[in-house]
Enzyme design. Structure first.
Site, short mmCIF file in Angstrom:
data_model
loop_
_atom_site.label_atom_id
_atom_site.label_comp_id
_atom_site.label_asym_id
_atom_site.label_seq_id
_atom_site.Cartn_x
_atom_site.Cartn_y
_atom_site.Cartn_z
NE ARG A 1 -1.77 -1.97 3.09
CZ ARG A 1 -2.20 -2.62 4.39
NH1 ARG A 1 -3.79 -2.68 4.46
NH2 ARG A 1 -1.81 -3.61 5.16
CG ASP B 1 3.03 6.83 2.48
OD1 ASP B 1 1.99 5.92 2.96
OD2 ASP B 1 3.95 6.99 3.29
NE ARG C 1 9.69 9.15 1.49
CZ ARG C 1 7.47 10.37 1.84
NH1 ARG C 1 6.64 9.37 1.82
NH2 ARG C 1 7.10 11.43 2.19
#
Lengths: 252, 252
Positions: free
Chosen positions: B50, B52, B197
């Protein structure tokens, strides 16, 4: 008064090309607006290459005159904060007052990019032409040599041209493949309206077998737009750089 | 009834991420809409990752069940003509009825892409993080080995996580540079919320000298989000592929 040159990169997807027009946003119009706002005087740039709607650039050239005291070298930074994110000045510097980017002889390099695979890749859609049928790169390469040198490129020119002569010189033309990406890179002393896209469209026809590499000399000799392949879509085309042989000092 | 797997590529720029939500367009929502329209039954996909808002994919995975007689292999073509151009199914094929893409162990590969140069390039803006200060790639590479293997990655996890455990295994992590583009590629058995990230943000800090490569083991050991670097922007991140070691037959 000083004359300043800008090296400009842009993603042409959302523009009606370089040249200011009544309907629609253009690269030239955005530059004029950002410059006039930055320098607090009415600025009108002179562009080197008036790229078509949807065509991209890494190094188009524009010049303008200004009374501003801001050093030319600083303008690139200051302009970028006033431009939309799909236009970015790469360099700014002072040039001789008389320098005109279209009236000075120059060498242009274009790249036409093709995504050649079964399915489109969304991340490539803005700057590649997607082509599903497998292209034979060796054949495309074999079709390049006849283009080199001085020719009448009337077969590779849109009938809408206003050019006085259709004679041009191509210095280099080559086709390379890396993964799914095929790049056609061409360098010359100027190109007719849609010339690079018609060369790309013709090389694509060679790649999938509709045209044989041996037919290129006859297509050139025909001096007839109907003899060449279709105009490949704008989104695959990028003006890579402009060089001024009489001014080897720029772009730096 | 059969279960079908889709391999999906997308440019996440214009989406509120993968997962269906009340406000905003999502990849999952677009797939459900295109599938329901194509197969004339209400379809709800189960996604593997899923991603972002703003994150891209070359090979995310989704499965769904259908009564349709259309062969699974044909669905990719038919779906693409019903999807927006920033989502493209790369492959469709039948899988075992019980196959669940999140409950089956898998290996994910992500790539984080950085444009490291003085000025932004418009053509790179959608899938790269622009970073002006020069990054020392050798230092970034030297910071990678401590991440390898099984660790508690609590320092590299957003405090908003709902994960039961913050222990994960990284199989490989490397940094490469080609021209102005720096790529961080990481492979592991699953990643915490924002983990890639935050790793990218920490490696960037190493690259410009704010963090020394020798500090990485202590940052991991701290098990504290404050110890690591900032979360690098979503636009630089792409989910490259998902592999299911128990099912070496797919993706084909």
């Amino acid at each position: 008064m000083k004359r300043v040159m800008l090296i400009v990169a842009y993603d042409g997807t959302n523009y009606c090309g370089w040249q200011v027009q009544n309907n629609g946003t253009t690269i030239e119009g955005e530059l004029n607006k950002a410059l006039s706002s930055l320098l607090k005087e009415e600025i009108t740039v002179i562009g080197a290459s008036r790229t078509d709607s949807g065509v991209h650039a890494l190094g188009n050239v524009a010049v303008f005159d200004t009374e501003a005291r801001m050093p030319a070298e600083k303008m690139a930074y200051a302009l970028n904060s006033r431009l939309p994110e799909d236009i970015r000045v790469q360099q700014s510097f002072r040039v001789a007052d008389g320098f005109h980017p279209r009236k000075t002889s120059c060498i242009k390099t274009y790249e036409y990019r093709i995504l050649n695979r079964e399915f489109e890749l969304p991340g490539e859609r803005l700057n590649s032409h997607f082509f599903r049928k497998e292209l034979d790169v060796a054949k495309m390469q074999a079709a390049c040599p006849p283009f080199l040198g001085e020719h009448d490129f009337k077969s590779f020119c849109s009938i809408h041209t206003q050019a006085e002569t259709t004679i041009r010189t191509i210095h280099s033309l080559n086709v390379t493949k890396e993964g799914d990406i095929i790049r056609i890179r061409v360098t010359g002393n100027g190109f007719l309206y849609n010339m690079v896209r018609i060369i790309a469209g013709t090389l694509i026809q060679v790649g999938f077998g509709a045209t044989d590499p041996s037919e290129i000399p006859a297509i050139l000799a025909a001096c007839d737009r109907q003899a060449a392949g279709p105009t490949a879509p704008a989104r695959g085309l990028t003006l890579v750089k402009m060089e001024y042989p009489e001014h080897p000092e720029f772009p730096a």
